[in-house]
Design a protein around this motif. Structure first.
Motif, mmCIF file in Angstrom:
data_model
loop_
_atom_site.group_PDB
_atom_site.id
_atom_site.type_symbol
_atom_site.label_atom_id
_atom_site.label_comp_id
_atom_site.label_asym_id
_atom_site.label_seq_id
_atom_site.Cartn_x
_atom_site.Cartn_y
_atom_site.Cartn_z
ATOM 1 N N PRO A 1 0.814 -1.217 0.000
ATOM 2 C CA PRO A 1 0.000 0.000 0.000
ATOM 3 C C PRO A 1 0.850 1.270 0.000
ATOM 4 O O PRO A 1 0.513 2.248 -0.666
ATOM 5 N N LYS A 2 1.981 1.247 0.749
ATOM 6 C CA LYS A 2 2.854 2.418 0.765
ATOM 7 C C LYS A 2 3.471 2.656 -0.607
ATOM 8 O O LYS A 2 3.574 3.796 -1.067
ATOM 9 N N GLN A 3 3.882 1.589 -1.268
ATOM 10 C CA GLN A 3 4.460 1.719 -2.607
ATOM 11 C C GLN A 3 3.431 2.240 -3.591
ATOM 12 O O GLN A 3 3.733 3.105 -4.418
ATOM 13 N N GLU A 4 2.214 1.720 -3.528
ATOM 14 C CA GLU A 4 1.152 2.170 -4.421
ATOM 15 C C GLU A 4 0.828 3.641 -4.173
ATOM 16 O O GLU A 4 0.587 4.403 -5.115
ATOM 17 N N ARG A 5 0.825 4.034 -2.894
ATOM 18 C CA ARG A 5 0.558 5.424 -2.554
ATOM 19 C C ARG A 5 1.664 6.327 -3.084
ATOM 20 O O ARG A 5 1.406 7.428 -3.590
ATOM 21 N N ALA A 6 2.912 5.858 -2.993
ATOM 22 C CA ALA A 6 4.040 6.641 -3.498
ATOM 23 C C ALA A 6 3.950 6.816 -5.010
ATOM 24 O O ALA A 6 4.227 7.904 -5.541
ATOM 25 N N VAL A 7 3.565 5.757 -5.714
ATOM 26 C CA VAL A 7 3.410 5.838 -7.175
ATOM 27 C C VAL A 7 2.307 6.825 -7.541
ATOM 28 O O VAL A 7 2.468 7.649 -8.449
ATOM 29 N N ARG A 8 1.189 6.769 -6.821
ATOM 30 C CA ARG A 8 0.082 7.699 -7.097
ATOM 31 C C ARG A 8 0.507 9.140 -6.841
ATOM 32 O O ARG A 8 0.182 10.042 -7.618
ATOM 33 N N THR A 9 1.246 9.352 -5.751
ATOM 34 C CA THR A 9 1.709 10.704 -5.432
ATOM 35 C C THR A 9 2.650 11.230 -6.512
ATOM 36 O O THR A 9 2.546 12.382 -6.938
ATOM 37 N N LYS A 10 3.556 10.367 -6.963
ATOM 38 C CA LYS A 10 4.495 10.771 -8.014
ATOM 39 C C LYS A 10 3.749 11.159 -9.284
ATOM 40 O O LYS A 10 4.055 12.178 -9.909
ATOM 41 N N GLN A 11 2.764 10.352 -9.677
ATOM 42 C CA GLN A 11 1.982 10.650 -10.875
ATOM 43 C C GLN A 11 1.168 11.925 -10.714
ATOM 44 O O GLN A 11 1.038 12.720 -11.650
ATOM 45 N N LEU A 12 0.641 12.133 -9.521
ATOM 46 C CA LEU A 12 -0.144 13.343 -9.249
ATOM 47 C C LEU A 12 0.724 14.585 -9.415
ATOM 48 O O LEU A 12 0.314 15.564 -10.046
ATOM 49 N N ILE A 13 1.930 14.537 -8.856
ATOM 50 C CA ILE A 13 2.842 15.676 -8.965
ATOM 51 C C ILE A 13 3.284 15.875 -10.411
ATOM 52 O O ILE A 13 3.346 17.003 -10.905
ATOM 53 N N LEU A 14 3.577 14.780 -11.101
ATOM 54 C CA LEU A 14 4.007 14.869 -12.493
ATOM 55 C C LEU A 14 2.940 15.518 -13.363
ATOM 56 O O LEU A 14 3.233 16.403 -14.173
ATOM 57 N N HIS A 15 1.706 15.105 -13.197
ATOM 58 C CA HIS A 15 0.632 15.654 -14.029
ATOM 59 C C HIS A 15 0.275 17.086 -13.625
ATOM 60 O O HIS A 15 -0.080 17.896 -14.489
ATOM 61 N N ALA A 16 0.385 17.401 -12.344
ATOM 62 C CA ALA A 16 0.183 18.783 -11.925
ATOM 63 C C ALA A 16 1.274 19.671 -12.521
ATOM 64 O O ALA A 16 1.002 20.785 -12.998
ATOM 65 N N ALA A 17 2.500 19.176 -12.517
ATOM 66 C CA ALA A 17 3.605 19.927 -13.127
ATOM 67 C C ALA A 17 3.359 20.133 -14.618
ATOM 68 O O ALA A 17 3.604 21.221 -15.152
#
Length: 208
Positions: free
Chosen positions: A4-20
């Motif tokens: 779950p922590k890894q999945e959350r980290a991946v989602r956070t990374k994608q969220l930041i990437l797309h916001a950028a």
């Protein structure tokens, strides 16, 4: 608990990437701040710096990952598919913010000093695959160099989309790419091949 922590980290990374991508698309590299990206992502500095070292690193990630989510063909199929891919990309640039931001940052690299050429090499490789199959099928003129033309096509597409962005915010980009092909094809393919190719803006409206 690790998954779950890894999945959350991946989602956070994608969220930041797309916001950028959204902010880079709107403001360009110079006009974009980390603060604005984090506000758009609803994230924290700690989360961002865990995945990306700097604004420069984030811009590079947007450039390199610009094709993420594109529905490109897995297998090369020759000249018609190459035409269709470019027309599809023209439509995607109108609606896909990650692709649009990645292309903008790749073109405007003097602002960031990134010097990131790998994405151009990647697109050249994608186009070269189609041209290699076209050669096997007898769709190319004898004097055509597949590697050289792949580079010419990437450069031509890049310049065309820049002009379209300046002129109409890319609303006419599919028409411009179709026009580009009408001038390129006589130097690329024999007459009998050109006669059966379809070069129309509707070819790119759906995934290839």
């Amino acid at each position: 608990m690790a998954r779950p922590k890894q999945e959350r980290a991946v989602r956070t990374k994608q969220l930041i990437l797309h916001a950028a991508a959204e902010v880079f698309d709107e403001c360009g590299y110079a006009g974009t701040s980390i603060t604005r990206i984090l506000e758009r992502a609803g994230s924290t500095q700690g989360a961002m710096y865990f995945h990306f070292k700097s604004k420069e690193d984030l811009a590079r990630a947007v450039i390199v990952n610009q094709a993420e989510g594109l529905k490109l063909p897995k297998d090369p199929a020759g000249l018609q598919q190459l035409v269709d891919i470019t027309l599809h990309l023209a439509h995607e640039l109108q609606r896909n913010v990650l692709l649009r931001a990645g292309v903008r940052l790749a073109v405007e690299q003097e602002e960031s000093g990134l010097n990131e050429y790998s994405v151009y090499e990647w697109w050249i490789g994608q186009f070269r695959r189609e041209l290699d199959v076209a050669r096997e099928r007898g769709e190319l003129l004898p004097e055509v160099d597949e590697a050289e033309f792949a580079g010419v096509l990437v450069a031509s597409f890049t310049g065309t989309q820049v002009m379209s962005q300046v002129a109409t915010r890319r609303t006419d980009l599919p028409e411009r790419i179709a026009s580009l092909w009408r001038y390129l094809l006589p130097g690329l393919a024999p007459g009998e091949v050109r006669e059966r190719l379809v070069v129309g803006v509707e070819r790119g409206e759906t995934p290839v």
